[in-house]
Motif scaffolding. Sequence first.
Motif, short mmCIF file in Angstrom:
data_model
loop_
_atom_site.label_atom_id
_atom_site.label_comp_id
_atom_site.label_asym_id
_atom_site.label_seq_id
_atom_site.Cartn_x
_atom_site.Cartn_y
_atom_site.Cartn_z
N PRO A 71 -55.74 65.04 87.38
CA PRO A 71 -55.08 64.62 86.14
C PRO A 71 -54.37 63.28 86.37
N ALA A 72 -54.23 62.51 85.32
CA ALA A 72 -53.50 61.25 85.41
C ALA A 72 -52.04 61.57 85.74
N PRO A 73 -51.44 60.82 86.65
CA PRO A 73 -50.05 61.12 87.05
C PRO A 73 -49.04 60.72 85.99
N GLN A 74 -47.87 61.34 86.09
CA GLN A 74 -46.75 60.93 85.24
C GLN A 74 -46.21 59.63 85.83
N ILE A 75 -46.18 58.59 85.04
CA ILE A 75 -45.74 57.29 85.52
C ILE A 75 -44.28 57.06 85.13
N SER A 76 -43.50 56.58 86.10
CA SER A 76 -42.10 56.25 85.82
C SER A 76 -41.88 54.78 86.19
N ALA A 77 -40.68 54.29 85.97
CA ALA A 77 -40.37 52.89 86.26
C ALA A 77 -40.46 52.59 87.76
N GLN A 78 -40.20 53.59 88.61
CA GLN A 78 -40.23 53.39 90.06
C GLN A 78 -41.64 53.49 90.65
N LYS A 79 -42.55 54.13 89.94
CA LYS A 79 -43.89 54.36 90.46
C LYS A 79 -44.94 53.62 89.65
N CYS A 80 -45.99 53.17 90.32
CA CYS A 80 -47.11 52.59 89.60
C CYS A 80 -48.39 53.32 90.02
N ASP A 81 -49.35 53.34 89.16
CA ASP A 81 -50.62 54.02 89.42
C ASP A 81 -51.62 53.00 89.96
N ASN A 82 -51.88 53.07 91.26
CA ASN A 82 -52.81 52.12 91.90
C ASN A 82 -54.25 52.32 91.45
N ARG A 85 -59.48 55.48 86.91
CA ARG A 85 -59.40 56.84 86.37
C ARG A 85 -60.39 57.05 85.24
N PRO A 86 -60.83 58.28 85.09
CA PRO A 86 -60.46 59.52 85.77
C PRO A 86 -61.06 59.59 87.17
N LEU A 87 -60.35 60.30 88.06
CA LEU A 87 -60.78 60.46 89.44
C LEU A 87 -61.25 61.89 89.70
N LEU A 88 -62.24 61.99 90.58
CA LEU A 88 -62.80 63.28 90.98
C LEU A 88 -62.60 63.42 92.48
N GLY A 89 -61.92 64.48 92.92
CA GLY A 89 -61.76 64.78 94.34
C GLY A 89 -62.88 65.69 94.79
N VAL A 90 -63.57 65.31 95.87
CA VAL A 90 -64.72 66.06 96.36
C VAL A 90 -64.56 66.34 97.85
N CYS A 91 -64.62 67.61 98.24
CA CYS A 91 -64.61 68.00 99.64
C CYS A 91 -66.04 68.32 100.04
N LYS A 92 -66.69 67.35 100.71
CA LYS A 92 -68.08 67.51 101.16
C LYS A 92 -68.08 67.99 102.61
N SER A 93 -69.25 68.41 103.08
CA SER A 93 -69.36 68.88 104.46
C SER A 93 -69.02 67.77 105.44
N ILE A 94 -69.40 66.54 105.13
CA ILE A 94 -69.09 65.39 105.98
C ILE A 94 -68.49 64.33 105.07
N CYS A 113 -54.53 70.47 92.17
CA CYS A 113 -53.86 69.21 91.85
C CYS A 113 -53.03 69.36 90.59
N ASN A 114 -52.07 68.46 90.44
CA ASN A 114 -51.24 68.45 89.24
C ASN A 114 -50.85 66.99 88.95
N LYS A 115 -50.03 66.77 87.96
CA LYS A 115 -49.67 65.41 87.55
C LYS A 115 -48.70 64.73 88.52
N ARG A 116 -48.14 65.46 89.47
CA ARG A 116 -47.24 64.87 90.46
C ARG A 116 -47.98 64.45 91.69
#
Length: 167
Positions: A102-113, A118-127, A164-167
């Motif tokens: 999910p897209a993160p919650q953005i605040s003044a102190q944080k930026c989304d690199n 986005r959107p991003l997909l996390g994949v755990c492959k064998s290698i 995963c979550n927005k944090r």
Amino acid sequence: EQSYMESVVTFLQDVVPQAYSGTPPAEEKEKIVWVRFENADLNDTSRNMEFHEIHSTGNEPPLLLMIGYSDGMQVWSIPISGEAQELFSVRHGPVRAARILPAPQISAQKCDNFSEKRPLLGVCKSIGSSGTSPPYCCVDLYSLRTGEMVKSIQFKTPIYDLHCNKR
């Protein structure tokens, strides 16, 4: 008339294995190892205008179907109309787990690199992409917008699932 779930099962049995093998249904079909349905902010058409253009037929956001094979995985968008569209596919060995981040919650102190990726997909492959880690000890992050891998995260122990979550 088929129910929504029966339509998805028919889709899995008939369309998906043929789409990439190019073989008729009489021959051996590709083995599905796991299946996951997801509702993510990817299918929130108010946040993702490109997605809205693809699926502008109704107010209901489409369901995302993730299919794990013995040699990779696919992500499909299934709107209410039932006309599935492939969003992502990777074929580099077995995939143990995958999640749309999910897209993160953005605040003044944080930026989304990764805001442009986005959107991003996390994949755990064998290698993992580095190829040096033990089996299932790496999570590769792919951009569903561009299809490229944007980050690889190494772990010392095997990964069994992704959460995963927005944090």
